[in-house]
Design an enzyme around this catalytic site. Structure first.
Site: not given
Ligand code: NAD
Ligand code: MN
Length: 496
Positions: A166, A190, A244, A254, A266-267, A301, A399
């Site tokens: 997001w 997605k 993340s 998966y 890209e995490c 990130c 992070e």
């Molecule tokens: P997240 O990793 O949970 O979400 C990223 C994407 O993965 C979203 O589209 C989400 O719906 C999807 N997702 C989540 N769980 C999933 C699953 N089990 N199976 C498949 N898809 C899944 O990130 P978040 O919860 O929005 O943020 C948490 C932390 O992650 C942040 O605080 C930050 O530290 C980190 N983050 C990093 C980036 C980056 O650009 N590298 C971006 C967002 C968040």
């Protein structure tokens, strides 16, 4: 910079209409069943209800992508024609800049000016760059004995699943989708559940640009349901993920549990910026340090969240950071074109960031400024600087993904590099020095996918963007990323 006023933007936001379902097989699919609420973090008021897709919607979207792929409507299109569609798509994004800006800003709180000056031009550039590569994906002929002719084709993979975060909703989707499409794949996107709207506009405009139905599909929903169903789907050839580290690891699981699909990740990051005694223009360095952690509310990130400052300059560096950094980013209404600091994405993310600030204080770091929230209704956190941080503290290791900088004093380049590398992450790093050998030594020794010397966050589309270690192993932008959406086919012709 926009010529519209805050009032204009609010007027446009109020009048904005947009779909809230999925986009499958060339058409919007309104939500029928479950929905989730998207909240505007600038007000913490509900913005809209969006369809919460699951396995069923993912199945439909993947099937549509597969049909399009099998039919050849996109992958067998003359490469110059694919190029033309992608170029028109880039132009349509530019033409719809205002709508895209509003959609992402309303969902995730990014300043509208950032959308107009960063996210949208960068998304346009991304589609332009990969459009231009559409007819430059060559195979090859290898040297063989005279009884054979051997050529290697480079083919698209099939249906690619893109799971994006997001923090830059339009742009992160673009970094995945553009190379996947340029290579001839179908895509199921997605979006993050916090920012689901701009993706639907993208999908609609892609068809308007002349793309066949089914090539770009969008399924909205939660990660655990829609995201997991996509990543577990046996007809998906690759998952391109940004998010993340925790969920990135799940993507690999998966893939193993389903069909061994490719996974590019890209995490997270905890990127160090090293400022040595011979930093040069100290004010310039401090400005980069401030922008590198407070830009996009620190929800980046590769945010430069660890400032490793040589003992010889640390006092002066911190003093100047405080003097300038305290007021460089001021929380405000994201629809005000002058605002450069919006709210964090959600109230729960704000709570998490404030929690880290509490941890930093308890761990004994010195709070130089910030650490609190402004008196605004949204999910804001003020820019925050901790000094006297050690690399063992949680605020230096984990992070935070918010506007929180940690200043760590170091003793020379060797210690700086050791501390920089003492992290599970390795997305980006920078070194500031006037010494050529020191700069190259740092480039050699730093464990990160992107190294900046005497700058931060510079680059263009040719730059591979991605991590070392648990920052993931994917590479976005650049030719390499395009090739990651292809596979080779060897054709061995027996000549008798
Ligand atoms: P997240 O990793 O949970 O979400 C990223 C994407 O993965 C979203 O589209 C989400 O719906 C999807 N997702 C989540 N769980 C999933 C699953 N089990 N199976 C498949 N898809 C899944 O990130 P978040 O919860 O929005 O943020 C948490 C932390 O992650 C942040 O605080 C930050 O530290 C980190 N983050 C990093 C980036 C980056 O650009 N590298 C971006 C967002 C968040
Ligand atoms: Mn999550």
């Amino acid at each position: 910079m926009t010529t519209l006023s805050t009032k204009d933007w609010h007027g446009r936001a109020a009048a904005l209409t947009y779909p809230t379902g999925h986009y499958i097989d060339g058409a919007h699919v309104p939500s029928t069943g479950k929905r989730f609420t998207v909240t505007n973090p600038a007000t913490n008021q509900p913005l809209c209800e969006v369809a919460a897709g699951g396995a069923q919607e993912i199945d439909l979207a993947v099937a549509s992508g597969k049909r399009a792929f099998r039919s050849g409507s996109w992958r067998r299109m003359a490469p110059r024609d694919r190029l033309a569609v992608l170029s028109r798509f880039a132009q349509l994004i530019e033409k719809n800049a205002e709508r895209f800006a509003l959609l992402d800003t309303l969902c995730m709180g990014k300043p509208i000016n950032d959308m107009l000056c960063i996210d949208i031009p960068q998304a346009v550039l991304t589609f332009t760059y990969f459009a231009e590569l559409s007819d430059k994906i060559d195979g090859s002929v290898t040297a063989t004995a005279s009884d054979a002719f051997h050529y290697i084709l480079r083919e698209p993979l099939g249906v690619v699943g893109c799971i994006v975060p997001w923090n830059y909703p339009l742009l992160m989707a673009s970094w995945k989708i553009a190379p996947a499409l340029a290579a001839g794949n179908s895509v199921v996107l997605k979006p993050a559940e916090q920012s689901p709207l701009s993706a639907l506009l993208m999908a609609e405009l892609f068809v308007e640009a002349g793309a066949p139905a089914g090539v770009l599909n969008v399924v909205n929903g939660m990660g655990e349901s829609a995201g997991a169903a996509l990543a577990l789907h046996t007809d998906v050839a690759k998952i391109a993920f940004t998010g993340s580290t925790e969920i990135g690891k799940l993507m690999l699981t998966y893939a193993g549990q389903s069909n061994m699909k490719r996974v590019s990740l890209e995490c997270g990051g905890k990127s160090p910026q090293i400022f040595l005694g011979d930093v040069g223009d100290l004010d310039r360095a401090v400005t980069y340090a401030i922008n590198g952690i407070f830009g996009n509310m620190g929800e980046v990130c590769n945010a430069g969240s660890r400032l490793l400052i040589d003992q010889s300059i640390v006092e002066e560096f911190v003093a100047r950071f405080v003097a300038k950094g305290k007021t460089a980013f001021v929380a405000g209404d994201p629809l005000d074109p002058a605002t450069n600091l919006g709210p964090l994405v959600t109230a729960s993310h704000r709570a998490r960031v404030l929690d880290y600030i509490g941890t930093g204080k308890r761990e004994g770091a010195r709070l130089e400024f910030g650490g609190d929230a402004p008196a605004l209704p949204g999910s804001y956190v003020n820019p925050t600087l901790f000094s006297g941080v050690t690399n063992q503290m949680a605020i230096a290791r984990e992070e935070i993904f918010g506007p929180v900088a940690s200043a760590i004093a170091v003793n020379g380049i060797d210690e700086a590099i050791a501390i920089a590398n003492d992290s599970i992450y390795g997305l980006a790093a920078s070194v500031w020095t006037q010494d050529l050998s020191t700069a190259h030594k740092a480039v050699r020794d730093l464990e990160a996918g992107v190294i900046w010397v005497n700058c931060f966050d510079h680059g263009d589309m040719t730059q591979p963007f991605g991590g070392y270690k648990q920052s993931g192993h994917g590479r976005d932008k650049c030719l390499e990323s395009l090739l990651g959406y292809t596979q080779t086919k060897s054709a061995w012709i027996h000549l008798g």
